[in-house]
Design an enzyme around this catalytic site. Structure first.
Site, PDB file in Angstrom:
ATOM      1  CB  ILE A   1      -0.919   0.012   1.243  1.00 37.04           C
ATOM      2  CG1 ILE A   1      -1.738  -1.283   1.302  1.00 37.04           C
ATOM      3  CG2 ILE A   1      -1.816   1.250   1.231  1.00 37.04           C
ATOM      4  CD1 ILE A   1      -2.404  -1.533   2.634  1.00 37.04           C
TER       5      ILE A   1
ATOM      6  CD  GLU B   1       7.007  -8.748   1.716  1.00 39.87           C
ATOM      7  OE1 GLU B   1       6.271  -7.768   1.434  1.00 39.87           O
ATOM      8  OE2 GLU B   1       8.145  -8.870   1.246  1.00 39.87           O
TER       9      GLU B   1
ATOM     10  CB  ALA C   1       4.034  11.231   2.421  1.00 36.65           C
TER      11      ALA C   1
ATOM     12  CG  ASN D   1       0.977   7.960   1.953  1.00 41.44           C
ATOM     13  OD1 ASN D   1       1.495   9.066   1.829  1.00 41.44           O
ATOM     14  ND2 ASN D   1      -0.141   7.757   2.621  1.00 41.44           N
TER      15      ASN D   1
END
Length: 145
Positions: free
Chosen positions: A51, A63, A55, A53
């Site tokens: 996932i 994992e 930033a 982002n």
């Protein structure tokens, strides 16, 4: 408690579950999808995906996502993890876990008995122990004098 030897791992099922989980990956920046299927000592499989982002730092690896899902539900005993990936062209290759993920594995797994399946597909995969991929790893036992 499920005590699995390398030869008894449900490799095909773990690869399939990890491959299915690639669809959930959120990788708009790297376009490098990663998914994992984590086998508990009780035979339950948790999945996770990377996932990203905007930033960068707040992102999470597949994992660790799988481990955190399982741990957040009270699971603390694990037998194996399978890691798969997909690049921006849809290709699959062998993708070892990063250092942070290996460190999380050290927290919850017995290095000599925890298996890491690195799979490109059901026909092309490698199986290693955590001890092989993270020799002299620092874990809970390191804090005991």
């Amino acid at each position: 408690m499920l005590e699995l030897k390398k030869e008894k791992l449900p490799v095909r099922e773990m690869i399939q579950k990890a491959m299915e989980t690639l669809e959930c990956s959120y990788a708009p920046y790297s376009n490098f999808k990663v998914a994992a299927s984590l086998l508990t000592e009780d035979g339950v499989i948790y999945t996770g995906c990377n996932i990203e982002n905007a930033a960068y730092s707040p992102g999470n690896c597949a994992e660790r996502t799988a481990f955190f899902k399982a741990v957040s539900e009270g699971v603390r005993e694990f037998a194996a993890i399978c890691i798969v990936n997909e690049d921006e062209k849809g290709g699959h290759g062998i993708c070892p876990p990063c250092g942070m993920c290996r460190q999380v594995m050290m927290e919850f797994c017995r290095p000599e008995e925890f298996y890491i399946i690195l799979a490109a597909d059901e026909a092309q995969y490698e199986i290693h122990t955590l001890a092989e991929l993270f020799p002299m790893g620092f874990g809970p036992g390191s804090l005991k004098g």
